[in-house]
Design a protein around this motif. Structure first.
Motif, PDB file in Angstrom:
ATOM      1  N   ARG A  40       0.831  -1.198   0.000  1.00  0.00           N
ATOM      2  CA  ARG A  40       0.000   0.000   0.000  1.00  0.00           C
ATOM      3  C   ARG A  40       0.864   1.245   0.000  1.00  0.00           C
ATOM      4  N   ARG A  41       0.303   2.309  -0.483  1.00  0.00           N
ATOM      5  CA  ARG A  41       0.992   3.604  -0.490  1.00  0.00           C
ATOM      6  C   ARG A  41       0.979   4.184   0.914  1.00  0.00           C
ATOM      7  N   ARG A  42       2.110   4.728   1.333  1.00  0.00           N
ATOM      8  CA  ARG A  42       2.194   5.369   2.639  1.00  0.00           C
ATOM      9  C   ARG A  42       2.677   6.803   2.456  1.00  0.00           C
ATOM     10  N   ILE A  43       1.932   7.741   3.001  1.00  0.00           N
ATOM     11  CA  ILE A  43       2.350   9.142   3.009  1.00  0.00           C
ATOM     12  C   ILE A  43       2.960   9.409   4.378  1.00  0.00           C
ATOM     13  N   VAL A  44       4.236   9.740   4.384  1.00  0.00           N
ATOM     14  CA  VAL A  44       4.987   9.882   5.625  1.00  0.00           C
ATOM     15  C   VAL A  44       5.079  11.354   6.006  1.00  0.00           C
ATOM     16  N   VAL A  45       4.862  11.619   7.260  1.00  0.00           N
ATOM     17  CA  VAL A  45       4.961  12.991   7.757  1.00  0.00           C
ATOM     18  C   VAL A  45       6.212  13.125   8.606  1.00  0.00           C
ATOM     19  N   SER A  46       7.028  14.120   8.306  1.00  0.00           N
ATOM     20  CA  SER A  46       8.251  14.372   9.070  1.00  0.00           C
ATOM     21  C   SER A  46       8.613  15.830   8.901  1.00  0.00           C
ATOM     22  N   GLU A  47       9.777  16.209   9.426  1.00  0.00           N
ATOM     23  CA  GLU A  47      10.220  17.594   9.330  1.00  0.00           C
ATOM     24  C   GLU A  47      10.508  17.995   7.880  1.00  0.00           C
ATOM     25  N   LEU A  48      10.681  17.016   6.990  1.00  0.00           N
ATOM     26  CA  LEU A  48      10.936  17.310   5.587  1.00  0.00           C
ATOM     27  C   LEU A  48       9.653  17.443   4.774  1.00  0.00           C
ATOM     28  N   SER A  49       8.511  17.198   5.398  1.00  0.00           N
ATOM     29  CA  SER A  49       7.245  17.162   4.684  1.00  0.00           C
ATOM     30  C   SER A  49       6.720  18.565   4.407  1.00  0.00           C
ATOM     31  N   GLY A  50       5.751  18.589   3.506  1.00  0.00           N
ATOM     32  CA  GLY A  50       4.970  19.786   3.277  1.00  0.00           C
ATOM     33  C   GLY A  50       3.562  19.561   3.797  1.00  0.00           C
ATOM     34  N   VAL A  51       2.727  20.584   3.695  1.00  0.00           N
ATOM     35  CA  VAL A  51       1.359  20.435   4.167  1.00  0.00           C
ATOM     36  C   VAL A  51       0.599  19.407   3.352  1.00  0.00           C
ATOM     37  N   SER A  52       1.089  19.117   2.119  1.00  0.00           N
ATOM     38  CA  SER A  52       0.442  18.087   1.298  1.00  0.00           C
ATOM     39  C   SER A  52       0.477  16.737   1.998  1.00  0.00           C
ATOM     40  N   GLN A  59       7.621  19.292  13.208  1.00  0.00           N
ATOM     41  CA  GLN A  59       8.993  19.759  13.038  1.00  0.00           C
ATOM     42  C   GLN A  59       9.650  20.075  14.376  1.00  0.00           C
ATOM     43  N   ASP A  60       8.910  20.688  15.285  1.00  0.00           N
ATOM     44  CA  ASP A  60       9.449  21.007  16.608  1.00  0.00           C
ATOM     45  C   ASP A  60       9.779  19.726  17.384  1.00  0.00           C
TER      46      ASP A  60
END
Length: 564
Positions: A343-355, A382-383
């Protein structure tokens, strides 16, 4: 007008040696029951051959064959593996030969020496004696009534071919003279390059007059690659390109040193990229499931970056990538994750955008157009990552951040205090007991519980569960499945922060009979005190389950298990 029947795609045989060559890998140990379960899975998926082991090497393999040989199979043929006869010993009198035949498998795989270096310095026999050992051993095995097919593994073929081409080809001729049906060229040291493999396969096919299709009569070429140069998949496909019709390897590429070729990657490439007929219909779509099951049985951690089936194979982290893949998946995906059961995974981290935030939680929580909230969540991530957190795998903790940001995180309890004590007596042989005390306030009432456990994580979890379960019974179904600790700032030595990543499973009441799938999720805690970091992960896990129980997710929404 003439009717033309559709052309059938060429068949590529897949020969699995997870149960033998795979168990030679560091940290791999399979019980007889494990081996039987894996063999059944491989048969169900449509692998052509399952190699069970070397019957003479250990009691476990002997027991496996005693049980497995009469087990009904839908597709796969069971193989026993062994070496040529010993020097100066008749094949009929050789203990190894007799053990192979006693296994009663319909396929036998015989390994022999190809490299004259091994013939001289390892076996200590003349070149002619080695040829006789190959020829006579093959003939002895092939003459048995129950042996339908004989596979000959030419050990160190590519090293031998480069060192002494003529002698390497003589060893293969000896195997054919003995009745071998498959000539499997082994890159045993794993150091060959794709061009070398392709040229050697093409050369020997021409020299020996071997066909390039399973419908051709006579012996056919196979390939067995190790991954010491990181080229096992490339070398295997190069051999197939040159006419090999049989590929040997292991599930997830486990095996000695750097491992064997990963048959899952080979199968996916052969089917999706090269158009070969492999496995049974629909099995390519279950490759991820097979990978995870074998990791579980082998008690090995899944490899996040494993092609096609890894948790990171279709994970998108950079904001630009996420923005593009949301519009056109093939912009950053060479195949659809559904093709292999991933499956596709959208990862959120400090490098991410709001997308990334919008893609991860936007639709389910109705925040797809709320750019202000998305930015607030991203800034919080990010913090926290700057402070040592990491949310790429801790998707449950990330979801709690979203609830915090929009004010939808219900306060199920207020912690008064917790306390852990470990009593270690000098000279005591038993495990020192750990006692945890947890005191909470819930709806104006005090819940004060004590529990013992095998260490602070177990004791704290039990005490917290006792506090919460009377009001929220769902926490009784939450179970820890993985727990990992990582130092965040090692320069601080023993005063460093630690990051605790804890994976849990929420099993519906009634288990499999309920019809509801398990929910696997991961939380994170960071602190200089490992117990406090653990408490944060445990507490967040319980609160996450309570929030989810009030807002159930669909199967597509469910977070994947962490694969640290």
């Amino acid at each position: 007008m003439a009717n033309h029947a559709p052309t059938q795609p060429p068949r590529l045989e897949l020969y699995d040696t997870t149960l033998r060559d795979g168990t030679q890998g560091l940290g791999v140990n399979l019980s007889v029951m494990d081996k039987l379960q894996i063999a059944d899975l491989l048969d169900e998926m449509g692998f052509d051959f399952v190699e069970g082991g070397y019957p003479l090497s250990n009691p476990k393999d002997a027991e496996f064959f005693d049980t497995a040989v009469d087990r009904p199979r839908q597709h796969a043929r069971l193989c026993a593996f062994g070496m040529t006869r010993r020097k100066n010993t008749a094949a009929a009198d050789d203990t190894g030969m007799n053990a192979l035949l006693a296994a009663r498998t319909p396929v036998v795989t015989l390994v022999g020496k190809t490299w004259d270096l091994h013939v001289d310095q390892v076996l200590g026999v003349s070149p002619d004696e080695n040829l006789a050992m190959i020829r006579e051993s093959a003939a002895r095995l092939k003459s048995a009534d129950h042996v339908d097919l004989l596979v000959y593994d030419a050990e160190h073929f590519f090293d031998g071919y480069r060192a002494n081409r003529d002698y390497a080809l003589q060893t293969l001729r000896a195997a054919v003279q003995g009745g071998a049906d498959r000539l499997v060229l082994c890159d045993t040291n794993g150091g060959s390059l794709p061009g070398q493999v392709r040229d050697a396969v093409a050369d020997l096919r021409q020299e020996l007059g071997l066909g390039g299709s399973l419908t051709d009569p006579g012996a056919l070429v196979g390939i067995h690659c190790h991954n010491d140069a990181g080229l096992a998949v490339a070398n295997s496909l190069a051999a197939v390109d040159a006419g090999a019709v049989h590929v040997q390897g292991t599930i997830n590429g486990i095996g000695e040193r750097c491992g064997n070729v990963d048959l899952l990657t080979v199968a996916a490439n052969a089917s999706l990229k090269l158009g070969f007929d492999v496995l049974r219909p629909g099995a390519i779509g279950r490759l991820t499931e097979l990978s995870q099951r074998v990791y579980e049985l082998a008690q090995l951690p899944p490899q996040t970056g494993q092609p096609y089936v890894g948790a990171g194979a279709f994970a998108h982290k950079g904001g630009m990538h996420v923005h593009a893949v949301q519009k056109t998946p093939r912009a950053y995906e060479h195949v659809s994750p559904d093709d292999v059961g991933n499956r596709r995974r959208i990862v959120v981290s400090e490098l991410s955008g709001v997308s990334n935030v919008a893609a991860t939680l936007g639709e389910r929580y109705g925040i797809t157009e709320d750019r202000k909230l998305q930015r607030k969540v991203l800034e919080k991530v990010q913090d926290l990552e700057h402070a040592g957190y990491q949310f790429e795998q801790a998707e449950a903790s990330f979801e709690l951040i979203m609830h915090d940001a929009r004010g939808s995180r219900k306060s199920f309890w207020e912690l008064d205090h917790y306390r852990c004590s470990i009593l270690r007596r000098n000279g005591a042989a038993e495990m020192p007991p750990t006692e945890a005390v947890v005191k909470l306030r819930m709806d104006g009432r005090v819940h004060h519980e004590v529990a013992e456990g095998d260490g602070p994580v177990d004791a704290l979890t039990s005490a917290l569960r006792r506090c919460v379960a009377p009001d929220f019974p769902v926490v009784e179904q939450v179970h820890l499945t993985d727990y990992q600790v990582r130092v965040v700032n090692p320069s601080a030595e023993t005063a460093a922060k630690v990051r605790v990543t804890a994976t849990f499973v929420l099993r519906p009441q009634g288990g499999d009979a309920s019809g509801e799938p398990d929910l696997t999720f991961t939380t994170i805690g960071v602190h200089e005190n490992i117990v406090e970091a653990s408490w944060e992960a445990i507490s967040d896990a319980f609160q996450y389950c309570l929030l989810r129980s009030q807002n159930p997710a669909t199967a597509e929404d469910r977070p994947a298990a962490a694969t640290a």
